[in-house]
Design an enzyme around this catalytic site. Structure first.
Site, PDB file in Angstrom:
ATOM      1  N   ASP A  67       4.021   0.347  -8.523  1.00  0.00           N
ATOM      2  CA  ASP A  67       3.436   1.020  -9.687  1.00  0.00           C
ATOM      3  C   ASP A  67       3.621   0.231 -10.983  1.00  0.00           C
ATOM      4  OD1 ASP A  67       2.976   3.044  -7.845  1.00  0.00           O
ATOM      5  OD2 ASP A  67       4.748   4.199  -8.449  1.00  0.00           O
ATOM      6  N   ARG A 114       0.849  -0.920   0.099  1.00  0.00           N
ATOM      7  CA  ARG A 114       2.285  -1.202   0.166  1.00  0.00           C
ATOM      8  C   ARG A 114       2.666  -2.032   1.388  1.00  0.00           C
ATOM      9  NH1 ARG A 114       4.696   4.416  -1.227  1.00  0.00           N
ATOM     10  NH2 ARG A 114       5.838   4.136   0.718  1.00  0.00           N
TER      11      ARG A 114
HETATM   12  O1  F6P Z   1       5.891   4.793  -6.150  1.00  0.00           O
HETATM   13  C1  F6P Z   1       5.169   4.105  -5.190  1.00  0.00           C
HETATM   14  C2  F6P Z   1       4.135   4.988  -4.560  1.00  0.00           C
HETATM   15  O2  F6P Z   1       3.410   4.229  -3.603  1.00  0.00           O
HETATM   16  C3  F6P Z   1       3.169   5.663  -5.534  1.00  0.00           C
HETATM   17  O3  F6P Z   1       2.173   4.807  -6.005  1.00  0.00           O
HETATM   18  C4  F6P Z   1       2.665   6.809  -4.696  1.00  0.00           C
HETATM   19  O4  F6P Z   1       2.242   7.904  -5.489  1.00  0.00           O
HETATM   20  C5  F6P Z   1       3.891   7.205  -3.909  1.00  0.00           C
HETATM   21  O5  F6P Z   1       4.742   6.064  -3.884  1.00  0.00           O
HETATM   22  C6  F6P Z   1       3.600   7.622  -2.493  1.00  0.00           C
HETATM   23  O6  F6P Z   1       4.797   7.987  -1.903  1.00  0.00           O
HETATM   24  P1  F6P Z   1       4.999   8.262  -0.343  1.00  0.00           P
HETATM   25  O7  F6P Z   1       4.972   6.933   0.348  1.00  0.00           O
HETATM   26  O8  F6P Z   1       6.310   8.913  -0.254  1.00  0.00           O
HETATM   27  O9  F6P Z   1       3.844   9.106   0.080  1.00  0.00           O
END
Ligand code: F6P
Length: 346
Positions: free
Chosen positions: A133, A279
């Site tokens: 982020d 990610r």
């Molecule tokens: O903070 C990183 C992030 O990928 C955000 O962009 C997103 O809103 C969140 O984590 C998603 O989280 P999770 O992987 O727990 O669904």
């Protein structure tokens, strides 16, 4: 000296590069031993460890994810209390039992916030900032961000060609939580028709005008929307679900936009949610270098006995800042950066 290492919060490409740099310098220059804690704060809470030596970090530089695992476990939450001991007490007892003298916590706002609290409770902690982020005010960049932007940019490039073939408006929803950095950079790099970010609530009429203008010029529009963006007159992004740190889970704005654009313009509009693809996978060269430099400096801070700090990027230099400051300010997209992008909308 025995050093513990953990990775907490949402994973991102570059975590393994930090772990590798920490261990390589720590072992070869300082003669330290390492212990990896599994799944973020759950590891030290439960004393769940993995061996961490030079052999364990061989070949992990280009690997996404984290060899230690991650979680959003909050050691300060009520749920961390067990057997009459608070999360902080359990962590302190486990570190002592394992002979861990210092802890390197690699994480975002939540992981570093917990690290800061633990330091106040006497634990020797050094923090390393990560998050796709890029929302930590205390550092110019977090690693993981550049990779996420490149993944989103490539997706936009690909969507351009298919959007052209079918004369459709394509909406791309990217991550970013409460900030629009990924949307801004990926949208600019990918030549988006319009970029929508949480810092600037959008006007549906204006979005549709941009879309129609792009169709008039015989070029199909790509709308890049951050998951946390919302219209001026409403909020449709939050699912209502909360994680252990009380953050809402985003999602839905892209679908809403597609439906609304289709209704108002009469043109076909479809949404692609990039989600966790942003990610995953191998880090870019920028993120590998940044993560490696953070790792090298973090273990040097341990060697200097400089605890309660986080390493940060200031310009091109890696600096040390107090952990308490690390999470104080959310880094929003400034007005002027959005205004630059706006010149190319429509
Ligand atoms: O903070 C990183 C992030 O990928 C955000 O962009 C997103 O809103 C969140 O984590 C998603 O989280 P999770 O992987 O727990 O669904």
């Amino acid at each position: 000296m025995r050093v513990g290492v953990l990775t907490g919060g949402g994973d991102c490409p570059g975590l393994n590069a930090v772990i590798r740099a920490v261990v390589r310098r720590g072992v070869t220059e300082f003669g330290y031993e390492f212990i990896g804690f599994r799944d973020g704060w759950r590891g030290p809470l439960e004393g769940d460890t993995v061996p961490l030596d030079i052999q364990a970090v061989r070949g992990i530089l280009p690997r996404g994810g984290t060899i230690l695992g991650s979680s959003r476990t909050n050691p300060m939450a009520e749920s961390a209390t067990a057997g009459g001991r608070t999360g902080v007490q359990r962590i302190r007892d486990n570190l002592e039992g394992l002979g861990v003298d210092a802890l390197i916590a690699i994480g975002g706002e939540d992981t570093l916030g917990a690290a800061s609290r633990l330091h106040e409770e006497g634990v020797n902690v050094v923090g390393v900032p990560k998050t796709i982020d890029n929302d930590l005010g205390a550092t110019d960049y977090t690693f993981g961000f550049d990779t996420a932007v490149n993944i989103a940019m490539e997706a936009i490039d690909r969507l351009h060609t298919t959007a052209e073939s079918h004369h459709r408006a394509l909406i791309v929803e990217v991550m970013g939580r409460n900030v629009g950095w990924i949307a801004l950079h990926a949208g600019m790099a990918g030549g988006a028709n319009v970029i929508l970010i949480p810092e600037k609530p959008f006007d549906m009429e204006k979005v549709c005008a941009y879309v129609e203008h792009r169709f008039e010029t015989r070029y199909a529009p790509i709308v890049v929307v951050a998951e946390g963006a919302r219209p001026v007159d409403g909020d449709i992004t939050a699912s209502g679900q909360l994680d252990e740190f009380g953050h809402v889970r985003f999602g839905g704005v892209g679908q809403m936009l597609a439906a609304e654009i289709e209704k108002r313009t009469g043109k076909e509009a479809r949404c692609t949610v990039l989600g966790h693809i942003q990610r995953g996978g191998t880090p870019t060269a920028f993120d590998r270098v940044l993560a490696t430099r953070y790792g090298l400096q973090a273990i040097s801070a341990v060697h200097d006995g400089d605890f309660g700090i986080m390493v940060a990027l200031s310009g091109t230099n890696i600096v040390r800042i107090p952990l308490g400051e690390a999470t104080r300010e959310l880094k929003l997209v400034p007005e002027e950066r959005y205004a630059e992008a706006e010149v190319l909308f429509g």
